[in-house]
Motif scaffolding. Structure first.
Motif, PDB file in Angstrom:
ATOM      1  N   ALA A  49      57.271  45.766 -28.392  1.00  0.00           N
ATOM      2  CA  ALA A  49      57.098  46.019 -27.190  1.00  0.00           C
ATOM      3  C   ALA A  49      58.278  46.488 -26.361  1.00  0.00           C
ATOM      4  CB  ALA A  49      56.108  44.916 -26.207  1.00  0.00           C
ATOM      5  N   SER A  50      59.195  46.022 -26.665  1.00  0.00           N
ATOM      6  CA  SER A  50      60.527  46.418 -26.013  1.00  0.00           C
ATOM      7  C   SER A  50      61.534  47.629 -26.323  1.00  0.00           C
ATOM      8  CB  SER A  50      61.433  45.131 -25.962  1.00  0.00           C
ATOM      9  OG  SER A  50      62.009  44.924 -27.121  1.00  0.00           O
ATOM     10  N   LYS A  51      60.780  48.197 -27.407  1.00  0.00           N
ATOM     11  CA  LYS A  51      61.410  49.387 -28.226  1.00  0.00           C
ATOM     12  C   LYS A  51      60.478  50.460 -28.145  1.00  0.00           C
ATOM     13  CE  LYS A  51      64.372  46.198 -30.971  1.00  0.00           C
ATOM     14  NZ  LYS A  51      64.788  45.878 -32.497  1.00  0.00           N
ATOM     15  N   LEU A  52      59.507  50.478 -27.717  1.00  0.00           N
ATOM     16  CA  LEU A  52      58.576  51.444 -27.948  1.00  0.00           C
ATOM     17  C   LEU A  52      58.828  52.374 -26.554  1.00  0.00           C
ATOM     18  CD1 LEU A  52      55.493  50.123 -29.377  1.00  0.00           C
ATOM     19  CD2 LEU A  52      57.123  51.239 -30.433  1.00  0.00           C
ATOM     20  N   HIS A  53      58.264  53.751 -26.900  1.00  0.00           N
ATOM     21  CA  HIS A  53      58.046  54.673 -25.906  1.00  0.00           C
ATOM     22  C   HIS A  53      56.722  55.060 -25.590  1.00  0.00           C
ATOM     23  CE1 HIS A  53      62.358  54.358 -25.766  1.00  0.00           C
ATOM     24  NE2 HIS A  53      62.455  54.869 -27.107  1.00  0.00           N
ATOM     25  N   PHE A  54      56.183  55.694 -24.157  1.00  0.00           N
ATOM     26  CA  PHE A  54      54.877  55.965 -23.981  1.00  0.00           C
ATOM     27  C   PHE A  54      54.908  57.477 -23.184  1.00  0.00           C
ATOM     28  CE2 PHE A  54      55.077  51.369 -24.282  1.00  0.00           C
ATOM     29  CZ  PHE A  54      54.318  51.273 -25.284  1.00  0.00           C
ATOM     30  N   ASN A  55      53.880  58.205 -23.378  1.00  0.00           N
ATOM     31  CA  ASN A  55      53.659  59.301 -22.396  1.00  0.00           C
ATOM     32  C   ASN A  55      54.105  58.949 -20.882  1.00  0.00           C
ATOM     33  OD1 ASN A  55      53.233  61.734 -21.511  1.00  0.00           O
ATOM     34  ND2 ASN A  55      50.956  61.881 -22.156  1.00  0.00           N
ATOM     35  N   PRO A  56      54.836  59.648 -20.435  1.00  0.00           N
ATOM     36  CA  PRO A  56      55.242  59.322 -18.889  1.00  0.00           C
ATOM     37  C   PRO A  56      53.909  59.541 -18.120  1.00  0.00           C
ATOM     38  CG  PRO A  56      56.756  60.597 -19.702  1.00  0.00           C
ATOM     39  CD  PRO A  56      55.861  60.663 -20.796  1.00  0.00           C
ATOM     40  N   ARG A  57      53.641  58.690 -16.987  1.00  0.00           N
ATOM     41  CA  ARG A  57      52.558  58.633 -16.247  1.00  0.00           C
ATOM     42  C   ARG A  57      51.233  58.840 -16.897  1.00  0.00           C
ATOM     43  NH1 ARG A  57      55.931  56.963 -13.974  1.00  0.00           N
ATOM     44  NH2 ARG A  57      57.493  58.004 -12.542  1.00  0.00           N
ATOM     45  N   ALA A  58      51.132  57.894 -17.794  1.00  0.00           N
ATOM     46  CA  ALA A  58      49.877  58.140 -18.883  1.00  0.00           C
ATOM     47  C   ALA A  58      48.905  56.971 -18.478  1.00  0.00           C
ATOM     48  CB  ALA A  58      50.322  57.954 -20.151  1.00  0.00           C
ATOM     49  N   PHE A  59      49.285  55.718 -18.065  1.00  0.00           N
ATOM     50  CA  PHE A  59      48.470  54.833 -17.962  1.00  0.00           C
ATOM     51  C   PHE A  59      47.931  54.289 -16.427  1.00  0.00           C
ATOM     52  CE2 PHE A  59      50.872  54.255 -21.762  1.00  0.00           C
ATOM     53  CZ  PHE A  59      49.723  54.059 -22.820  1.00  0.00           C
ATOM     54  N   ASP A  60      46.959  54.017 -16.174  1.00  0.00           N
ATOM     55  CA  ASP A  60      46.408  53.279 -14.758  1.00  0.00           C
ATOM     56  C   ASP A  60      46.934  52.235 -14.721  1.00  0.00           C
ATOM     57  OD1 ASP A  60      44.871  55.677 -13.927  1.00  0.00           O
ATOM     58  OD2 ASP A  60      43.486  55.300 -15.969  1.00  0.00           O
ATOM     59  N   ILE A  61      46.875  51.032 -15.618  1.00  0.00           N
ATOM     60  CA  ILE A  61      47.055  49.581 -15.668  1.00  0.00           C
ATOM     61  C   ILE A  61      47.775  49.369 -16.866  1.00  0.00           C
ATOM     62  CG2 ILE A  61      46.123  47.302 -15.474  1.00  0.00           C
ATOM     63  CD1 ILE A  61      43.608  48.493 -14.127  1.00  0.00           C
ATOM     64  N   ALA A  62      48.927  48.405 -16.793  1.00  0.00           N
ATOM     65  CA  ALA A  62      49.717  47.793 -17.708  1.00  0.00           C
ATOM     66  C   ALA A  62      49.532  46.226 -17.665  1.00  0.00           C
ATOM     67  CB  ALA A  62      51.246  48.275 -17.720  1.00  0.00           C
ATOM     68  N   LEU A  63      49.182  45.729 -18.555  1.00  0.00           N
ATOM     69  CA  LEU A  63      49.088  44.067 -18.806  1.00  0.00           C
ATOM     70  C   LEU A  63      50.071  43.611 -19.969  1.00  0.00           C
ATOM     71  CD1 LEU A  63      45.270  43.544 -19.098  1.00  0.00           C
ATOM     72  CD2 LEU A  63      46.768  43.238 -17.382  1.00  0.00           C
ATOM     73  N   SER A  64      50.688  42.563 -19.535  1.00  0.00           N
ATOM     74  CA  SER A  64      51.516  41.780 -20.549  1.00  0.00           C
ATOM     75  C   SER A  64      51.388  40.251 -20.319  1.00  0.00           C
ATOM     76  CB  SER A  64      53.038  42.446 -20.742  1.00  0.00           C
ATOM     77  OG  SER A  64      53.647  41.549 -21.631  1.00  0.00           O
ATOM     78  N   THR A  65      50.753  39.496 -21.149  1.00  0.00           N
ATOM     79  CA  THR A  65      50.349  38.031 -20.915  1.00  0.00           C
ATOM     80  C   THR A  65      51.293  37.155 -21.960  1.00  0.00           C
ATOM     81  OG1 THR A  65      48.472  37.908 -22.240  1.00  0.00           O
ATOM     82  CG2 THR A  65      48.207  38.387 -20.017  1.00  0.00           C
ATOM     83  N   GLN A  66      52.062  36.403 -21.348  1.00  0.00           N
ATOM     84  CA  GLN A  66      52.944  35.324 -22.199  1.00  0.00           C
ATOM     85  C   GLN A  66      53.703  36.255 -23.230  1.00  0.00           C
ATOM     86  OE1 GLN A  66      53.021  32.443 -21.070  1.00  0.00           O
ATOM     87  NE2 GLN A  66      51.371  32.370 -19.649  1.00  0.00           N
ATOM     88  N   VAL A  67      54.433  37.351 -22.654  1.00  0.00           N
ATOM     89  CA  VAL A  67      55.254  37.860 -23.642  1.00  0.00           C
ATOM     90  C   VAL A  67      56.678  38.146 -23.259  1.00  0.00           C
ATOM     91  CG1 VAL A  67      55.536  40.433 -25.027  1.00  0.00           C
ATOM     92  CG2 VAL A  67      53.429  39.575 -24.579  1.00  0.00           C
ATOM     93  N   ILE A  68      56.897  38.292 -21.974  1.00  0.00           N
ATOM     94  CA  ILE A  68      58.243  38.734 -21.497  1.00  0.00           C
ATOM     95  C   ILE A  68      59.109  37.519 -21.726  1.00  0.00           C
ATOM     96  CG2 ILE A  68      59.679  39.374 -19.553  1.00  0.00           C
ATOM     97  CD1 ILE A  68      57.382  41.255 -18.784  1.00  0.00           C
ATOM     98  N   GLU A  69      58.614  36.308 -21.494  1.00  0.00           N
ATOM     99  CA  GLU A  69      59.456  35.218 -21.686  1.00  0.00           C
ATOM    100  C   GLU A  69      60.293  35.121 -23.324  1.00  0.00           C
ATOM    101  OE1 GLU A  69      55.288  33.476 -22.276  1.00  0.00           O
ATOM    102  OE2 GLU A  69      56.427  34.893 -20.987  1.00  0.00           O
ATOM    103  N   HIS A  70      59.532  35.829 -24.124  1.00  0.00           N
ATOM    104  CA  HIS A  70      59.927  35.739 -25.391  1.00  0.00           C
ATOM    105  C   HIS A  70      60.918  37.013 -25.954  1.00  0.00           C
ATOM    106  CE1 HIS A  70      57.287  32.634 -26.211  1.00  0.00           C
ATOM    107  NE2 HIS A  70      56.277  33.561 -26.000  1.00  0.00           N
ATOM    108  N   VAL A  71      61.357  37.598 -24.941  1.00  0.00           N
ATOM    109  CA  VAL A  71      62.225  38.681 -25.270  1.00  0.00           C
ATOM    110  C   VAL A  71      63.594  38.205 -24.942  1.00  0.00           C
ATOM    111  CG1 VAL A  71      63.032  41.362 -24.198  1.00  0.00           C
ATOM    112  CG2 VAL A  71      60.696  40.504 -24.435  1.00  0.00           C
ATOM    113  N   ARG A  72      64.570  38.277 -25.811  1.00  0.00           N
ATOM    114  CA  ARG A  72      65.658  37.465 -25.757  1.00  0.00           C
ATOM    115  C   ARG A  72      66.733  37.831 -24.564  1.00  0.00           C
ATOM    116  NH1 ARG A  72      67.047  34.241 -30.138  1.00  0.00           N
ATOM    117  NH2 ARG A  72      65.157  34.012 -31.502  1.00  0.00           N
TER     118      ARG A  72
END
Length: 249
Positions: free
Chosen positions: A162-185
């Protein structure tokens, strides 16, 4: 284990090449009524080809991270048992509180670190289309095994960091991330993730994420701010001030 019914064709427009951010196109593949089951996609710029197996699009970059293999292996091993860690009472409080206030109806949703789908399936019932990202293929396969109509064909599964992917700009209405960011070093990797999400959201888009809290109780008890779980997965606990500071970047 049942595999995904297919990667929704419409979902590809929201994903970009992880190497150069260029759009990608489908090559010939086997399709079901819900999407592409086996095949590949190709970057329109660098011409790299990415496989699509069992309805899961593989964008995982395997180079450059010496810790990733250990953590991916741990997630793969524990995929079938992961949801047993969450008691029904915890799910009944944690999931609704995470989604509270979000109007998911007919929205395009990005779920970073979707895992086995504990939150994804609940949110995906209402969203028009959901893109679920995880770097554990066994977790994605477990999630796929739970998809039935009307969810089939509305949730696209992507194998990737999730920390290395790219997405279409202005594509999503909502983004979620549960119990993930604390595992990014690293702070750098966390900021890259947050900036990519910000870039991928529409003007009025919303990002909801949860992280480990470095609470007063943790400090009083002298518990570690960061470390590794017994399975080898890194974690870091954040104060509210730290979380806000990184988000403001």
């Amino acid at each position: 284990m049942r595999v995904a019914d297919g990667f929704p064709v419409d979902a590809l427009e929201f994903v970009r090449c992880p190497y150069d951010r260029a759009p990608m196109t489908f090559r010939a593949g086997n399709e079901s009524a819900y999407g592409v089951v086996e095949g590949s996609v190709t970057c329109e710029a660098c011409l790299r080809e990415f496989r699509l197996r069992d309805g899961i699009l593989d964008l995982l970059q395997k180079e450059g991270d010496p810790f990733a293999a250990v953590e991916i292996a741990a997630r793969d091993r524990e995929a079938s048992e992961y949801e047993q860690r969450f008691a029904p009472a915890r799910n009944a409080t944690e999931i609704p509180s995470t989604l509270r206030g979000l109007d998911l109806r007919d929205k395009v949703l990005l779920d970073l670190g979707c895992g086995t789908g504990r939150v994804t399936i609940r949110a995906g019932r209402y969203a028009r289309l959901t893109l679920g990202i995880d770097y554990s293929v066994e977790s994605l396969r477990y999630l796929a095994s739970r998809l039935r109509p009307p969810l089939a064909g509305r949730i696209g599964l992507v194998l990737g960091d999730a920390s290395k992917l790219h997405f279409n700009p202005r594509a999503f209405d909502i983004a979620l991330s549960t119990q993930v960011i604390e595992h990014v070093r690293s702070t750098t990797s966390r900021l890259l993730l947050l900036r990519e999400v910000a870039n991928s959201l529409r003007k009025d888009g919303v990002f909801v994420y949860t992280i480990y809290h470095y609470s007063l109780l943790h400090r009083v008890l002298g518990l570690r701010r960061e470390g590794k779980h017994p399975n080898g997965i890194y974690y870091r606990r954040f104060s509210a001030t730290e979380a806000r500071r990184e988000a403001q970047e």
